[in-house]
Write a protein that holds these residues in place. Sequence first.
Motif, short mmCIF file in Angstrom:
data_model
loop_
_atom_site.label_atom_id
_atom_site.label_comp_id
_atom_site.label_asym_id
_atom_site.label_seq_id
_atom_site.Cartn_x
_atom_site.Cartn_y
_atom_site.Cartn_z
N ASP A 71 -28.28 31.96 -65.57
CA ASP A 71 -29.19 33.12 -65.44
C ASP A 71 -30.62 32.80 -65.83
N ILE A 74 -33.14 34.50 -63.48
CA ILE A 74 -33.08 35.95 -63.61
C ILE A 74 -33.67 36.40 -64.94
N LYS A 141 -22.50 38.84 -59.81
CA LYS A 141 -23.41 39.22 -58.73
C LYS A 141 -22.76 40.17 -57.74
N ASP A 215 -26.72 46.62 -66.22
CA ASP A 215 -27.11 46.34 -64.84
C ASP A 215 -28.33 47.16 -64.43
N ASP A 222 -32.18 40.92 -61.11
CA ASP A 222 -30.94 40.80 -60.34
C ASP A 222 -31.21 40.96 -58.85
N CYS A 227 -28.31 39.55 -56.45
CA CYS A 227 -27.14 40.20 -57.05
C CYS A 227 -26.89 41.55 -56.37
N THR A 229 -25.27 44.33 -57.79
CA THR A 229 -24.71 45.20 -58.85
C THR A 229 -24.73 46.65 -58.36
#
Length: 322
Positions: A71, A74, A141, A215, A222, A227, A229
């Motif tokens: 990560d 991110i 993800k 999230d 993200d 990702c 989410t």
Amino acid sequence: MQTLKAFFRLIRWPNLLIIALTQFLFYYCVMRPSYTASGWIPALGWGRLGLLALAFACMAAAGYIINDYFDVNIDLVNKPDRLIVDRYISRRWAMWWHGMLSLAGVAISVYLGIVLHFYLLPLLNFACVGLLFLYSVSLKKRLLSGNILVSILTSWAIGVLLWIGVNDDILHHLGMLAGADPAKPGVNYARFARIGVLYCSFSFILSMIREVIKDMEDTEGDARYGCRTLPIAWGFTTAKVFTGTWIVVLLGALTFVTIYVLYFKMYFSAVYLAAAIILPLLYVFRGLLSARTPKDFHRLSTLVKIIMLTGILSLLFFKYYA
């Protein structure tokens, strides 16, 4: 010294203490009394419990490390001031620590599996290590997949003690438990199992709530790195409704438990449940409705973690009212 501090931040040492506290309190307040009330001494003594908690701490720490390893980009967006990997600890050392801690957790599990005659334990904990790696690489993800997995693994800290109890019951009936006497009844697992399932469910739901809130906090980074989410795939409104629904479910269950303990005149427990768990959850629900910024969601996520701790501490009442 700075690197050492960074390492402890990397492995989320307060979370590791919470895991250990959960297992020690459940053992001390629920599991061990269930054995001693039937005249048994659990094979999982204090020393072995310490090893079990150490195994879980190693596996969880390894999971946090590998998560931060994958990560880095991110986190540069979501929390640049809290970045550790590549700033204080190199990627090579992060991967080395992940491997060593994972190996230590599984090795301890193998030993415990042998001495407790619970041969599924190392296999299950090895699966946990693999799933944590898979979570960091891919599942986090994907829509809800990572949230559900983390919630299951969180509840596993208590679930493993339930499985050990079931395994002891099987060994007793086979005459393999230490001091087993065919004329002597085994441990009454009914109360032990009910309380264990209750706290596993509490851990699962509260973890799910916190994961989705996190999230929403981390949406910017993200989204930039692909990702999917819940707040990214379905929007913040749906994510809030999803989280709020789980909070309402949990509040309903806790209200029922409060009424139940009042019926048995456990007044201190009822006051504690209302003041330390139900009211803070209501505050989270209210805050969720108005939350807009990452700072808002971070504050709610921190409060949910505190509620996890107060929920764990409620185990002490089972000892108090025993």
